[in-house]
Design an enzyme around this catalytic site. Structure first.
Site, PDB file in Angstrom:
ATOM      1  CE  LYS A  21      -3.357   2.156   3.035  1.00  0.00           C
ATOM      2  NZ  LYS A  21      -4.007   2.887   2.344  1.00  0.00           N
ATOM      3  CB  THR A  24      -3.183   7.144   2.489  1.00  0.00           C
ATOM      4  OG1 THR A  24      -4.452   6.965   3.277  1.00  0.00           O
ATOM      5  CG2 THR A  24      -2.620   8.443   2.841  1.00  0.00           C
ATOM      6  CD  GLU A  74      -5.576   3.190  -0.727  1.00  0.00           C
ATOM      7  OE1 GLU A  74      -5.267   2.412   0.294  1.00  0.00           O
ATOM      8  OE2 GLU A  74      -5.667   4.522  -0.572  1.00  0.00           O
TER       9      GLU A  74
END
Ligand SMILES: CC(=O)Nc1ccn([C@@H]2O[C@H](CO)[C@@H](O)[C@H]2O)c(=O)n1
Length: 104
Positions: A21, A24, A74
């Site tokens: 990931k 954000t 993500e």
């Protein structure tokens, strides 16, 4: 002053630490991260520090522009990402994609 701390839901910690990931998506209140700055990441639930992140970029995005490419960064499917964002930021159309690297 730019922000120097960021919290993440604990369920994302492992993906961040394994570099699965790398972005954000946040709202207006959490967009003031400076590129190339170091940010301390901790869990939202118990404010436990778990790593430092190097901010690479902060880019405005319209929800309608959310793509498979964002979802990939993500480590989710696009529909999972849309659901997560709808839960965290209901009714917000304008958000910010913050990309980062794990600082070592
Ligand atoms: C704890 C807190 O204060 N806020 C947030 C806000 C967002 N996120 C994650 O960023 C991505 C897109 O929003 C998704 O992976 C979210 O779950 C998070 O972990 N924590």
């Amino acid at each position: 002053m730019s922000l120097s701390k960021m919290t993440f839901f604990e369920r994302f910690e492992a993906d961040i630490l394994s570099c699965k990931k790398t972005i954000t998506i946040r709202d207006e209140l959490e967009k003031d991260y400076a590129e190339n700055s170091l940010v301390q990441a901790s869990t939202y639930e118990d404010d436990r520090w778990f790593c430092a992140l190097l901010i690479k970029s902060v880019e405005a995005i319209c929800l309608s522009q959310l793509s498979e490419f964002h979802a990939e960064q993500e480590n989710m499917t696009l529909s999972e990402l849309q659901t997560v964002i709808q839960e965290i930021y209901p009714d917000q159309q304008h958000l910010y994609v913050i990309s980062y690297e794990l600082a070592r």
